[in-house]
Design a protein around this motif. Structure first.
Motif, mmCIF file in Angstrom:
data_model
loop_
_atom_site.group_PDB
_atom_site.id
_atom_site.type_symbol
_atom_site.label_atom_id
_atom_site.label_comp_id
_atom_site.label_asym_id
_atom_site.label_seq_id
_atom_site.Cartn_x
_atom_site.Cartn_y
_atom_site.Cartn_z
ATOM 1 N N SER A 223 0.829 -1.204 0.000
ATOM 2 C CA SER A 223 0.000 0.000 0.000
ATOM 3 C C SER A 223 0.862 1.251 0.000
ATOM 4 O O SER A 223 0.523 2.249 -0.647
ATOM 5 C CB SER A 223 -0.925 -0.005 1.212
ATOM 6 N N ARG A 226 2.054 1.833 -3.569
ATOM 7 C CA ARG A 226 0.971 2.301 -4.438
ATOM 8 C C ARG A 226 0.556 3.730 -4.105
ATOM 9 O O ARG A 226 0.165 4.498 -4.985
ATOM 10 C CB ARG A 226 -0.233 1.373 -4.313
ATOM 11 N N SER A 227 0.615 4.103 -2.820
ATOM 12 C CA SER A 227 0.201 5.450 -2.421
ATOM 13 C C SER A 227 1.336 6.461 -2.557
ATOM 14 O O SER A 227 1.205 7.594 -2.114
ATOM 15 C CB SER A 227 -0.308 5.435 -0.978
ATOM 16 N N ARG A 433 -3.670 8.333 3.918
ATOM 17 C CA ARG A 433 -3.128 8.255 2.555
ATOM 18 C C ARG A 433 -3.152 6.828 2.025
ATOM 19 O O ARG A 433 -3.276 6.601 0.830
ATOM 20 C CB ARG A 433 -1.698 8.806 2.560
ATOM 21 N N ARG A 435 -5.361 4.340 2.845
ATOM 22 C CA ARG A 435 -6.626 3.623 2.957
ATOM 23 C C ARG A 435 -7.142 3.098 1.618
ATOM 24 O O ARG A 435 -7.707 2.015 1.533
ATOM 25 C CB ARG A 435 -7.687 4.535 3.594
ATOM 26 N N ASP A 436 -6.954 3.847 0.562
ATOM 27 C CA ASP A 436 -7.471 3.446 -0.748
ATOM 28 C C ASP A 436 -6.515 2.547 -1.513
ATOM 29 O O ASP A 436 -6.785 2.214 -2.671
ATOM 30 C CB ASP A 436 -7.770 4.689 -1.594
ATOM 31 N N PHE A 437 -5.397 2.137 -0.881
ATOM 32 C CA PHE A 437 -4.393 1.359 -1.606
ATOM 33 C C PHE A 437 -4.038 0.061 -0.904
ATOM 34 O O PHE A 437 -2.963 -0.486 -1.125
ATOM 35 C CB PHE A 437 -3.113 2.192 -1.790
ATOM 36 N N TRP A 457 -7.652 0.577 9.217
ATOM 37 C CA TRP A 457 -7.303 1.782 8.463
ATOM 38 C C TRP A 457 -8.564 2.488 7.966
ATOM 39 O O TRP A 457 -8.566 3.621 7.614
ATOM 40 C CB TRP A 457 -6.405 1.438 7.277
#
Length: 457
Positions: A223, A226-227, A433, A435-437, A457
């Protein structure tokens, strides 16, 4: 009397593996008489090709093998060789390796179980299997034989090694990294160290399944990549820093432009848009050197989305940290250090070497603003590699770095190679930052039963 044993040949070609199979050489095969026969056969093959006006490198492998077979058949008819069919195959393969390959190193390079090859002079060769060194019976005839193979390694990539430049970093055609040191610097003969290139790049899932890292570690690190958090990988020599950098690079998307900078190109980036740069050592007169700092300065003009630096070891640290803090988020590098705090201390030392002698608090704020995550990997006494710490750099408090250690590997008892991964902090500093990854495949790993703080998260 036969020069080879049938058992040796059968073992080497058993299982239908052909050239990829490697058996332990027998004492007879490593004898001086066999080495002499092989050397004479090689010379006759070369003489025959020269008479035809061709070179071995220009021939197709099948045609070259036929030429070698003709020379061996001719010698056998004259009574100079007494070989059965299995022994004949072994000699043909060895001669082919000598003529167009890397001689005694070739079967070791073909063995998938070997990670490193270490040559300590012509008669002593070690290999690393599963993280442990063991000596093999393979050897060179003499220093001259070893030097010929060394020149065959460095020649194609435009490097040179001689008394004026007695050490060099190079790479093989398959991407394996090579370091060479020759006399007069090396007192006991030429030294060669080869870090073999993996034909199939490892993935994060491979690292989890082999126990290099835990599921929560894998989820967080993937993550973080990716972030676009800036990541520094630290560890000792041979700990697996470059391998881990390769693994993490696999988490980068295909729509980003990546620029890699290395002393000897070995990264296996699988993205579509990758630009690879390699440093160049100085020439004999000390000119024409291209350093990592030069390449980093140039890379900033190449519109990179991320810069991946093979290893930070000098004044290029200034450009690297500036890139990380001024628009090139998601950049990664490796650094020697036994812990995250050691890595930060080394960065400060390198900045001092580069002439950055400003206030220590300002220097540390610069570092803390540039590096987001430090991943420490170590090789244990048993030879196993483990990610021993994943730590966030959250800022500076007073004169000290503020660190948030998320995960740790505790070895118990010490030097045993046994231990357990621990999750120390349930909430990362960069949780918003990340959470979406979150890595979607982490829960499906073979070690998916381990506790994880990902859901928080």
């Amino acid at each position: 009397m036969s020069l080879l044993t049938a058992d040796d040949a059968i073992l080497r070609h058993a299982g239908g593996q052909g050239r990829a199979a490697v058996a332990q050489p027998t004492a007879q095969r490593m004898s001086d008489s066999y080495q002499a026969v092989k050397a004479l056969t090689c010379q006759q093959v070369i003489d025959q090709l020269e008479a035809q006006g061709v070179t071995a490198e220009a021939l197709d492998q099948r045609v070259l093998r036929q030429e070698i077979e003709q020379v061996i058949s001719s010698r056998s008819r004259r009574g100079q060789l007494a070989l059965n069919s299995a022994e004949r195959l072994v000699l043909i393969e060895d001669v082919e390796d000598e003529v167009v390959g890397l001689g005694p190193l070739a079967p070791l390079l073909r063995d998938p179980g070997i990670d490193d090859i270490i040559v300590n002079g012509p008669h002593t060769i070690y290999v690393e299997r599963a993280g442990m060194l063991e000596q093999v019976e393979t050897r060179f005839r003499d220093d001259g034989h070893l030097m010929n193979i060394i020149q065959r390694i460095v020649g194609p990539i435009g490097r040179r090694v001689d008394e004026a430049t007695p050490f060099v970093d190079a790479r093989l055609a398959d991407g394996s990294r090579v370091n060479i040191v020759i006399p007069p610097i090396a007192l006991d003969g030429p030294l060669v160290s080869i870090r073999k290139f993996r034909l199939q790049a490892l993935t994060v899932e491979d690292c989890v399944n082999s126990g290099v890292m835990s599921v929560p570690m894998a989820a967080y690190i993937s993550s973080a990549v990716r972030s676009r958090l800036n990541i520094l990988i630290c560890g000792g020599t041979g700990a697996g820093k470059s391998t881990l950098l390769n693994v993490l690079s696999g988490c980068i998307g295909d729509r980003e432009r990546l620029v890699t900078i290395e002393d000897a190109a070995e990264l296996q980036l699988r993205q579509n848009h990758v630009v690879r740069l390699e440093t160049r050592p100085p020439s004999v007169d000390g000119s024409r050197e291209v350093s990592a700092r030069d390449l980093l300065r140039n890379a900033l003009r190449m519109r990179p989305d991320r810069i991946i630096l093979g290893e930070v070891r000098g004044t290029e640290v200034v450009e690297m940290l500036q890139a990380m803090s001024t628009g090139h988020d998601g950049s990664m590098a490796t650094l020697h250090g036994n812990s995250p705090r050691d890595a930060l201390a080394r960065l400060e030392m390198l900045l001092g070497f580069a002439g950055q002698q400003s206030d220590i608090r300002a220097l540390r704020r610069f570092v803390a603003n540039s590096v987001h995550v430090i991943v420490n990997i170590q090789r244990l006494a048993t030879g196993a590699r483990r990610v021993t710490s994943v730590t966030e750099v959250t800022g500076v408090e007073g004169d000290a770095y503020s660190l948030n250690e998320l995960f740790r590997f505790e070895e118990q008892p010490p030097m045993s190679g046994e231990g357990a991964f621990q999750t120390l902090s349930p909430r990362p500093y960069h949780a918003a930052r990340l959470r979406d990854f979150v890595m979607p495949t982490a829960a499906g790993s073979k070690r998916g039963g381990e506790a994880s703080g990902i859901a928080a998260w």
